[in-house]
Design a protein around this motif. Structure first.
Motif, PDB file in Angstrom:
ATOM      1  N   VAL A 178       0.824  -1.202   0.000  1.00  0.00           N
ATOM      2  CA  VAL A 178       0.000   0.000   0.000  1.00  0.00           C
ATOM      3  C   VAL A 178       0.864   1.260   0.000  1.00  0.00           C
ATOM      4  N   TYR A 182      -0.565   3.778  -2.697  1.00  0.00           N
ATOM      5  CA  TYR A 182      -1.323   4.909  -2.156  1.00  0.00           C
ATOM      6  C   TYR A 182      -0.487   5.691  -1.154  1.00  0.00           C
ATOM      7  N   ASP A 185      -0.804   6.551   4.831  1.00  0.00           N
ATOM      8  CA  ASP A 185      -1.831   7.383   5.454  1.00  0.00           C
ATOM      9  C   ASP A 185      -3.233   6.965   5.012  1.00  0.00           C
ATOM     10  N   PHE A 186      -3.440   5.658   4.840  1.00  0.00           N
ATOM     11  CA  PHE A 186      -4.755   5.166   4.453  1.00  0.00           C
ATOM     12  C   PHE A 186      -5.712   5.245   5.646  1.00  0.00           C
ATOM     13  N   PRO A 218      -7.780   3.330  -2.945  1.00  0.00           N
ATOM     14  CA  PRO A 218      -7.510   3.214  -1.510  1.00  0.00           C
ATOM     15  C   PRO A 218      -8.523   2.350  -0.760  1.00  0.00           C
ATOM     16  N   ARG A 222      -7.378  -1.039   1.162  1.00  0.00           N
ATOM     17  CA  ARG A 222      -7.714  -1.190   2.578  1.00  0.00           C
ATOM     18  C   ARG A 222      -8.532  -2.467   2.807  1.00  0.00           C
ATOM     19  N   ARG A 250       5.093   9.899   2.519  1.00  0.00           N
ATOM     20  CA  ARG A 250       3.891   9.171   2.910  1.00  0.00           C
ATOM     21  C   ARG A 250       4.203   7.723   3.287  1.00  0.00           C
ATOM     22  N   TRP A 259      -4.500   2.884  12.539  1.00  0.00           N
ATOM     23  CA  TRP A 259      -4.772   1.505  12.113  1.00  0.00           C
ATOM     24  C   TRP A 259      -4.129   0.504  13.071  1.00  0.00           C
TER      25      TRP A 259
END
Length: 384
Positions: A178, A182, A185-186, A218, A222, A250, A259
């Motif tokens: 991820v 992305y 910071d998901f 995203p 996730r 990021r 998370w």
């Protein structure tokens, strides 16, 4: 005259004897690479060095020449051209056999989700290395396989769960990229089935329109991560240093804090890979959250002569039962050999400094070396 202390000798000898489990790595190539291909595999950059310069002029280039040349019966002061000529003379099979054998790795946990057709697979790596070899399944690779076959967005959630369960039947862990697709910071929460189906439908439409199967949404990223949590297998995350696909700002693992709080009691161990230059931040997370572990992975090869400092910094906060060894080798067996040698040397130097300073006993150093070298990986990945 050598200035090595008795503690230094003891720590070097004990670390040299420790079995190493490389808990994150990839296969090696089977052919003789051209000079350009070799340089490409030496760096995380997708672009060649500027005209008139060479990728060999780097810490990893020095490491290969100084450490690998003797294994191929060359003096370590020979030129890159001489090294590649000797490599071609021996042939890829012999080079792989020598360098992987001399790396003395007991177990390899192989990420099979990246360019699998270009490198050796799990059985191939087990054969050439002589190491126990197990699979790590990449979440995004499974998603892209499902997207290429599923009929509708509504069918995607269940199809993904089924495919992931099948792919992990014999695997010991999972991995997410991820950070590349992305960022770390998901959003921390689990997405709803309806939202996943909606985003999957949009992704399938995009695939049909462009012909490109690459997961960047995203919500779907996730969703894959939470499906991984549900399987309760160790879940690896790329963190920090990597190729030009990442936005390094990021890739700070502190961005995952919400998370991590949400998954603290999930039963899933979270493995932060590489971490440099955020290895101190990763150490903080490993200290605070009981399910978080970390390593300095590929940073060891790429910091070379300074890798001992990186290893020492990574152990400032990281509990010793939370630190692991990995190389993140891809393609070149040289990276396995140099990574293992630098790790052994850097860890020995760090432990010797602690013993000489009265911060630890030799018995402490033995235990710490065993934990980081293999014990933590055996426990977390439940390796028999």
């Amino acid at each position: 005259m050598s200035t090595e202390t008795s503690a230094g000798r003891a720590c070097r000898d004990l670390v040299d004897a420790v079995e190493l489990i490389d808990h994150h790595c990839h296969g090696v190539i089977t052919g003789n690479p051209t000079a350009a291909v070799f340089e490409d595999l030496m760096t995380e950059s997708p672009w060649p060095a500027p005209a008139g310069t060479s990728g060999w002029d780097s810490q990893v280039g020095l490491g290969i020449r100084r450490r690998c040349a003797p294994v191929l019966d060359l003096s370590p002061d020979r030129s890159p051209e001489d090294y590649l000529a000797r490599r071609a003379e021996l042939g890829a099979s012999e080079v792989n056999r020598r360098l992987l054998g001399f790396a003395r790795l007991h177990t390899l946990l192989l990420d099979t989700g990246y360019r699998g057709d270009d490198i050796l697979d799990v059985p191939g790596m087990a054969k050439v290395s002589g190491a126990e070899t197990h699979e790590i399944v990449r979440l995004e690779a499974v998603a892209e396989q499902v997207a290429a076959a599923v009929g509708s967005g509504a069918a995607y959630p269940e199809a993904y769960r089924a495919a992931l369960a099948s792919a992990t039947a014999d695997a010991v862990g999972l991995k997410s990229i991820v950070a590349y697709r992305y960022g770390l910071d998901f959003a921390p929460g689990r997405p709803s089935e309806a939202k996943v189906a909606e985003r999957a439908a949009a992704w399938l439409d995009e695939i049909e329109r462009t012909g490109v199967v690459r997961l960047t949404d995203p919500v779907l990223l996730r969703f894959g991560i939470w499906c991984g949590v549900d399987l309760a297998l160790p879940l690896q995350f790329h963190v920090g240093y990597g190729d030009a696909d990442v936005d390094l700002v990021r890739c700070n693992p502190l961005l995952m804090t919400a998370w991590l709080k949400a998954t603290r009691e999930s039963g899933t161990s979270v493995m932060l890979l590489h971490c440099y230059p955020y290895h101190r931040e990763a150490g903080y997370l490993a200290q605070v959250y009981p399910h978080v572990y970390c390593d300095v992975g590929l940073a060891i090869n790429y910091t070379g002569a300074r890798s001992a400092a990186v290893i020492a910094e990574s152990l400032e906060l990281t509990p010793f039962h939370k630190a692991l060894f990995s190389t993140d080798t891809f393609g070149l067996p040289e990276l396995y050999y140099v990574g293992a040698q630098l790790f052994r040397q850097g860890l020995a130097e760090t432990l010797a400094e602690w013993v000489d300073g009265g911060h630890a006993s030799v018995a402490d150093a033995v235990r710490i070396g065993e934990m980081i070298g293999n014990g933590n990986a055996r426990r977390v990945y439940q390796l028999g």
